[in-house]
Design an enzyme around this catalytic site. Structure first.
Site, PDB file in Angstrom:
ATOM      1  N   GLU A 157      29.337  49.533  40.232  1.00  0.00           N
ATOM      2  CA  GLU A 157      29.767  48.807  41.437  1.00  0.00           C
ATOM      3  C   GLU A 157      31.162  49.113  41.687  1.00  0.00           C
ATOM      4  O   GLU A 157      31.954  50.102  40.714  1.00  0.00           O
ATOM      5  CB  GLU A 157      29.690  47.425  41.084  1.00  0.00           C
ATOM      6  CG  GLU A 157      30.489  46.872  39.998  1.00  0.00           C
ATOM      7  CD  GLU A 157      30.766  45.378  39.558  1.00  0.00           C
ATOM      8  OE1 GLU A 157      31.437  44.857  40.520  1.00  0.00           O
ATOM      9  OE2 GLU A 157      30.360  44.834  38.452  1.00  0.00           O
TER      10      GLU A 157
ATOM     11  N   LYS B 107      29.160  35.351  32.728  1.00  0.00           N
ATOM     12  CA  LYS B 107      30.730  34.838  32.170  1.00  0.00           C
ATOM     13  C   LYS B 107      30.529  33.508  31.892  1.00  0.00           C
ATOM     14  O   LYS B 107      29.633  32.587  32.494  1.00  0.00           O
ATOM     15  CB  LYS B 107      31.834  34.927  33.418  1.00  0.00           C
ATOM     16  CG  LYS B 107      32.242  36.262  33.437  1.00  0.00           C
ATOM     17  CD  LYS B 107      33.206  36.337  34.698  1.00  0.00           C
ATOM     18  CE  LYS B 107      33.596  37.974  34.708  1.00  0.00           C
ATOM     19  NZ  LYS B 107      32.824  38.855  35.514  1.00  0.00           N
TER      20      LYS B 107
END
Length: 311
Positions: free
Chosen positions: A26, A160
């Protein structure tokens, strides 16, 4: 009129044509995820980690409205250093192309573009997921629903811990996204080796991941993604006590300052960076380099399996 087709870097085009292993990367981590000038240095290190693992890196992004699979160094530098780079999810790609934007692809967009380009393995740091107040805000990353319909293997360190990890795993189950732990039955929490949730499946080698991908293709039943959750070793994770203290303080600051919606994640990540004196950033870099290496080895194993399989 602008050519709206996906463009390919020369090295990536050659590798795909010849059946060589390719790993998608990415560009959001380059333009939005890491501070300058570290972002460009780390982006090059990520690509090198893929090369060292035996595969060709294909960093995906948009330059002047052109969607590119396999940015060259000048294009990568542009996305890392200029202001005004848009953050592109899948829904943004056509609009950004038509308006001639510079854009960095998220996990969702990178997955979708990579699959469309014929790339089966993607390395990232951590997935997006369900936010902690999603019951009120309906705030959920497009990564999840995109992976439900995109046949790609995503090597990551879970999600996360600032997100609702349990709710994210529930959504992935509902959406039919396969999740396996790499040499673990515990789901990692990005900064932390263990986010506190058990997994149903684990794999022990890149070759076993390649077998999973081959089985999915041969069966022709499941068209969703495969998440390969690759935890940091315990001695490389962020100190758990520091993590928990920082997260608690950050959540309290969110409430106090009235931060909501899309501002939550960048607010908490910036707080982590400041409160841990850069330790969280160092962990972030370790995560993506480890994932790039594993993804490369999976891509190599998958390419070898295709070569060895009878026509």
């Amino acid at each position: 009129m602008t050519n709206f087709h996906i463009s390919f870097g020369t090295e990536v085009a050659d590798a795909l044509r010849d059946g060589h292993p390719v790993v998608a990367l990415e560009s959001t981590i380059v333009s939005h995820g890491l501070p300058r000038p570290d972002n460009l240095l780390v982006a090059r290190q990520i690509e090198q980690a893929v090369r060292d693992g035996g595969a060709v890196p294909a960093t995906i992004g948009m330059v002047g409205g052109e969607l590119i699979v396999g940015l060259d160094d000048a294009q990568l530098t542009r996305l890392a250093t200029v202001d005004g780079v848009s953050k592109l999810s899948v829904r943004d790609l056509a609009v950004a192309a038509a308006t001639g934007a510079d854009g960095a692809t998220t996990v969702a967009a990178t997955s979708a573009v990579a699959a469309a380009a014929g790339i089966g393995v993607f390395a990232t740091g951590g997935l997006g997921g369900v936010h902690r107040e999603a019951a009120q805000t309906f705030d959920e990353s497009a990564d999840l629903v995109t992976l439900a319909r995109t046949p790609i293997a995503v090597v990551c360190a879970g999600v996360k811990s600032i997100l609702d990890v349990g709710a994210t795993l529930e959504r992935l189950e509902t959406l039919g996204v396969s999740v396996v732990g790499y040499r673990t039955r515990r789901f990692p929490g990005f900064y932390l080796t263990d986010a506190g949730f058990e997994l149903d499946w684990s794999v022990e080698s890149p070759e076993q991941v390649a077998d999973v991908l081959a089985a999915r293709e041969r069966q022709g039943v499941h068209q969703g993604g495969l998440i390969v959750a690759n935890p940091l070793p315990v001695d490389e994770q962020l100190d758990p006590a520091l993590h928990d203290r920082t997260l608690a303080d950050g959540l309290a600051m969110l409430a106090e300052d009235g931060v909501t919606g899309k501002a939550v994640t960048p607010f908490l990540l910036a707080h982590f960076h400041a409160a841990t004196k850069g330790a969280s950033l160092a962990v972030n870099v370790r995560i993506i380099l480890r994932n790039a290496d594993l993804a490369a080895r999976i891509a190599v194993a998958a390419a070898a399996r295709r070569t060895d399989s009878p026509a």
